[in-house]
Write a protein that holds these residues in place. Structure first.
Motif, PDB file in Angstrom:
ATOM      1  N   LYS A  90      -3.233  28.071 -44.972  1.00  0.00           N
ATOM      2  CA  LYS A  90      -3.287  28.896 -43.771  1.00  0.00           C
ATOM      3  C   LYS A  90      -1.894  28.999 -43.184  1.00  0.00           C
ATOM      4  O   LYS A  90      -1.209  27.997 -43.022  1.00  0.00           O
ATOM      5  N   ILE A  91      -1.491  30.213 -42.902  1.00  0.00           N
ATOM      6  CA  ILE A  91      -0.199  30.463 -42.283  1.00  0.00           C
ATOM      7  C   ILE A  91      -0.461  31.173 -40.964  1.00  0.00           C
ATOM      8  O   ILE A  91      -1.071  32.234 -40.947  1.00  0.00           O
ATOM      9  N   LYS A  92      -0.024  30.576 -39.879  1.00  0.00           N
ATOM     10  CA  LYS A  92      -0.195  31.192 -38.571  1.00  0.00           C
ATOM     11  C   LYS A  92       0.936  32.188 -38.347  1.00  0.00           C
ATOM     12  O   LYS A  92       2.099  31.853 -38.516  1.00  0.00           O
ATOM     13  N   ILE A  93       0.568  33.401 -37.992  1.00  0.00           N
ATOM     14  CA  ILE A  93       1.545  34.451 -37.703  1.00  0.00           C
ATOM     15  C   ILE A  93       1.496  34.715 -36.207  1.00  0.00           C
ATOM     16  O   ILE A  93       0.442  34.993 -35.663  1.00  0.00           O
ATOM     17  N   GLU A  94       2.639  34.593 -35.536  1.00  0.00           N
ATOM     18  CA  GLU A  94       2.691  34.828 -34.102  1.00  0.00           C
ATOM     19  C   GLU A  94       3.780  35.843 -33.773  1.00  0.00           C
ATOM     20  O   GLU A  94       4.859  35.796 -34.349  1.00  0.00           O
ATOM     21  N   VAL A  95       3.456  36.733 -32.858  1.00  0.00           N
ATOM     22  CA  VAL A  95       4.425  37.735 -32.393  1.00  0.00           C
ATOM     23  C   VAL A  95       4.490  37.652 -30.876  1.00  0.00           C
ATOM     24  O   VAL A  95       3.476  37.756 -30.201  1.00  0.00           O
ATOM     25  N   ASP A  96       5.691  37.447 -30.349  1.00  0.00           N
ATOM     26  CA  ASP A  96       5.898  37.436 -28.904  1.00  0.00           C
ATOM     27  C   ASP A  96       6.000  38.880 -28.445  1.00  0.00           C
ATOM     28  O   ASP A  96       6.970  39.577 -28.750  1.00  0.00           O
ATOM     29  N   ARG A  97       4.980  39.344 -27.693  1.00  0.00           N
ATOM     30  CA  ARG A  97       4.928  40.737 -27.245  1.00  0.00           C
ATOM     31  C   ARG A  97       5.776  40.985 -26.002  1.00  0.00           C
ATOM     32  O   ARG A  97       6.086  42.115 -25.673  1.00  0.00           O
ATOM     33  N   LYS A  98       6.114  39.910 -25.305  1.00  0.00           N
ATOM     34  CA  LYS A  98       6.932  40.034 -24.091  1.00  0.00           C
ATOM     35  C   LYS A  98       8.051  38.995 -24.158  1.00  0.00           C
ATOM     36  O   LYS A  98       8.075  38.032 -23.400  1.00  0.00           O
ATOM     37  N   PRO A  99       8.979  39.206 -25.086  1.00  0.00           N
ATOM     38  CA  PRO A  99      10.018  38.191 -25.279  1.00  0.00           C
ATOM     39  C   PRO A  99      11.032  38.173 -24.144  1.00  0.00           C
ATOM     40  O   PRO A  99      11.298  39.204 -23.538  1.00  0.00           O
ATOM     41  N   PRO A 100      11.575  36.988 -23.863  1.00  0.00           N
ATOM     42  CA  PRO A 100      12.712  36.948 -22.935  1.00  0.00           C
ATOM     43  C   PRO A 100      13.887  37.596 -23.656  1.00  0.00           C
ATOM     44  O   PRO A 100      14.244  37.193 -24.749  1.00  0.00           O
ATOM     45  N   LEU A 101      14.426  38.639 -23.079  1.00  0.00           N
ATOM     46  CA  LEU A 101      15.478  39.383 -23.759  1.00  0.00           C
ATOM     47  C   LEU A 101      16.818  38.676 -23.620  1.00  0.00           C
ATOM     48  O   LEU A 101      16.891  37.584 -23.088  1.00  0.00           O
ATOM     49  N   GLY A 102      17.857  39.304 -24.105  1.00  0.00           N
ATOM     50  CA  GLY A 102      19.183  38.698 -24.033  1.00  0.00           C
ATOM     51  C   GLY A 102      19.533  37.911 -25.280  1.00  0.00           C
ATOM     52  O   GLY A 102      20.597  37.308 -25.349  1.00  0.00           O
ATOM     53  N   PHE A 103      18.677  37.917 -26.283  1.00  0.00           N
ATOM     54  CA  PHE A 103      18.966  37.215 -27.536  1.00  0.00           C
ATOM     55  C   PHE A 103      19.823  38.099 -28.433  1.00  0.00           C
ATOM     56  O   PHE A 103      19.896  39.313 -28.260  1.00  0.00           O
ATOM     57  N   GLU A 104      20.463  37.467 -29.402  1.00  0.00           N
ATOM     58  CA  GLU A 104      21.256  38.197 -30.385  1.00  0.00           C
ATOM     59  C   GLU A 104      20.562  38.100 -31.738  1.00  0.00           C
ATOM     60  O   GLU A 104      19.902  37.103 -32.027  1.00  0.00           O
ATOM     61  N   THR A 105      20.714  39.156 -32.553  1.00  0.00           N
ATOM     62  CA  THR A 105      20.099  39.171 -33.875  1.00  0.00           C
ATOM     63  C   THR A 105      21.150  39.432 -34.941  1.00  0.00           C
ATOM     64  O   THR A 105      22.271  39.859 -34.639  1.00  0.00           O
ATOM     65  N   GLU A 106      20.753  39.181 -36.174  1.00  0.00           N
ATOM     66  CA  GLU A 106      21.584  39.472 -37.332  1.00  0.00           C
ATOM     67  C   GLU A 106      20.667  39.810 -38.500  1.00  0.00           C
ATOM     68  O   GLU A 106      19.508  39.405 -38.522  1.00  0.00           O
ATOM     69  N   GLU A 107      21.198  40.580 -39.445  1.00  0.00           N
ATOM     70  CA  GLU A 107      20.432  40.933 -40.647  1.00  0.00           C
ATOM     71  C   GLU A 107      20.635  39.839 -41.688  1.00  0.00           C
ATOM     72  O   GLU A 107      21.766  39.419 -41.942  1.00  0.00           O
ATOM     73  N   LYS A 108      19.520  39.379 -42.284  1.00  0.00           N
ATOM     74  CA  LYS A 108      19.600  38.368 -43.341  1.00  0.00           C
ATOM     75  C   LYS A 108      18.905  38.922 -44.574  1.00  0.00           C
ATOM     76  O   LYS A 108      17.867  39.572 -44.465  1.00  0.00           O
ATOM     77  N   LEU A 109      19.470  38.646 -45.739  1.00  0.00           N
ATOM     78  CA  LEU A 109      18.925  39.121 -47.001  1.00  0.00           C
ATOM     79  C   LEU A 109      18.047  38.047 -47.617  1.00  0.00           C
ATOM     80  O   LEU A 109      18.474  36.908 -47.803  1.00  0.00           O
ATOM     81  N   LEU A 110      16.817  38.416 -47.923  1.00  0.00           N
ATOM     82  CA  LEU A 110      15.908  37.529 -48.650  1.00  0.00           C
ATOM     83  C   LEU A 110      15.827  38.050 -50.071  1.00  0.00           C
ATOM     84  O   LEU A 110      15.644  39.257 -50.283  1.00  0.00           O
ATOM     85  N   LEU A 111      15.990  37.180 -51.055  1.00  0.00           N
ATOM     86  CA  LEU A 111      16.055  37.615 -52.449  1.00  0.00           C
ATOM     87  C   LEU A 111      14.739  37.462 -53.204  1.00  0.00           C
ATOM     88  O   LEU A 111      14.566  38.069 -54.251  1.00  0.00           O
ATOM     89  N   ARG A 112      13.832  36.619 -52.700  1.00  0.00           N
ATOM     90  CA  ARG A 112      12.572  36.397 -53.396  1.00  0.00           C
ATOM     91  C   ARG A 112      11.405  36.649 -52.470  1.00  0.00           C
ATOM     92  O   ARG A 112      11.489  36.268 -51.316  1.00  0.00           O
ATOM     93  N   PRO A 113      10.345  37.275 -52.863  1.00  0.00           N
ATOM     94  CA  PRO A 113      10.017  37.661 -54.238  1.00  0.00           C
ATOM     95  C   PRO A 113      10.752  38.906 -54.707  1.00  0.00           C
ATOM     96  O   PRO A 113      10.805  39.205 -55.889  1.00  0.00           O
TER      97      PRO A 113
END
Length: 175
Positions: A90-113
């Protein structure tokens, strides 16, 4: 954290965050696509919504494997030890619908599958979230050892704290 950053502990969940607030977001439209992707590699899964007693801004669902994952090599070791094993994952999937903003993101490459990019929080923004959890989680009587473990991991790696995001989280929760 394990998949993209090499954190040496396993987690039972996959956490996602919207890039902007959307209280009406639902995971349900994505269910057929998730099932289809698993079936494409020969794994039958079902997904069900998590029945929550207390409503929060976190949208949750459970992905349940109905077949054995052949990559789990430890299965034979568990059987040899005489321990009954549960073959479902079992894998729990959670999505924050009202996130505290102000975070930074970056693109990451996943090679598998197969190769694809994923937009991820930077380590500094993740560290801010973990620090906020350590200081302000509504603990009740449950201390989360994983928070301390992860906090130490960030310190050992010399990850700087995203103070702006930490303060935004603290303000959003009234802390």
């Amino acid at each position: 954290m394990r998949i993209f950053n090499g954190l040496d502990r396993f987690s039972e969940d996959l956490d996602f965050s919207l890039l902007e607030s959307n209280p009406d977001f639902s995971l349900e439209p994505y269910f057929p696509f998730i099932i289809e992707e698993f079936e494409a590699v020969g794994i039958k899964v079902s997904i069900r919504e998590k029945d929550k007693k207390i409503k929060t801004q976190i949208e949750s669902a459970f992905l349940k494997s109905e077949t054995i994952w052949k990559e789990l090599i430890l299965e034979d070791i568990v059987k040899q030890a005489g321990i009954q094993s549960n073959k479902s994952i079992k894998i729990k999937i959670e999505v924050d619908r009202k996130p505290p903003l102000g975070f930074e993101t970056e693109e990451k490459l996943l090679l598998r599958p197969f190769s694809f990019y994923v937009k991820c929080f930077t380590l500094s923004s993740l560290f801010a979230g973990k620090t906020h959890a350590l200081l302000f989680r509504k603990w009740k009587s449950r201390v989360k050892g994983r928070d301390w473990y992860d906090f130490e991991w960030y310190i050992k790696k010399g990850i700087p704290l995203d103070k702006k995001h930490f303060l935004k989280r603290a303000r959003d929760t009234g802390d």
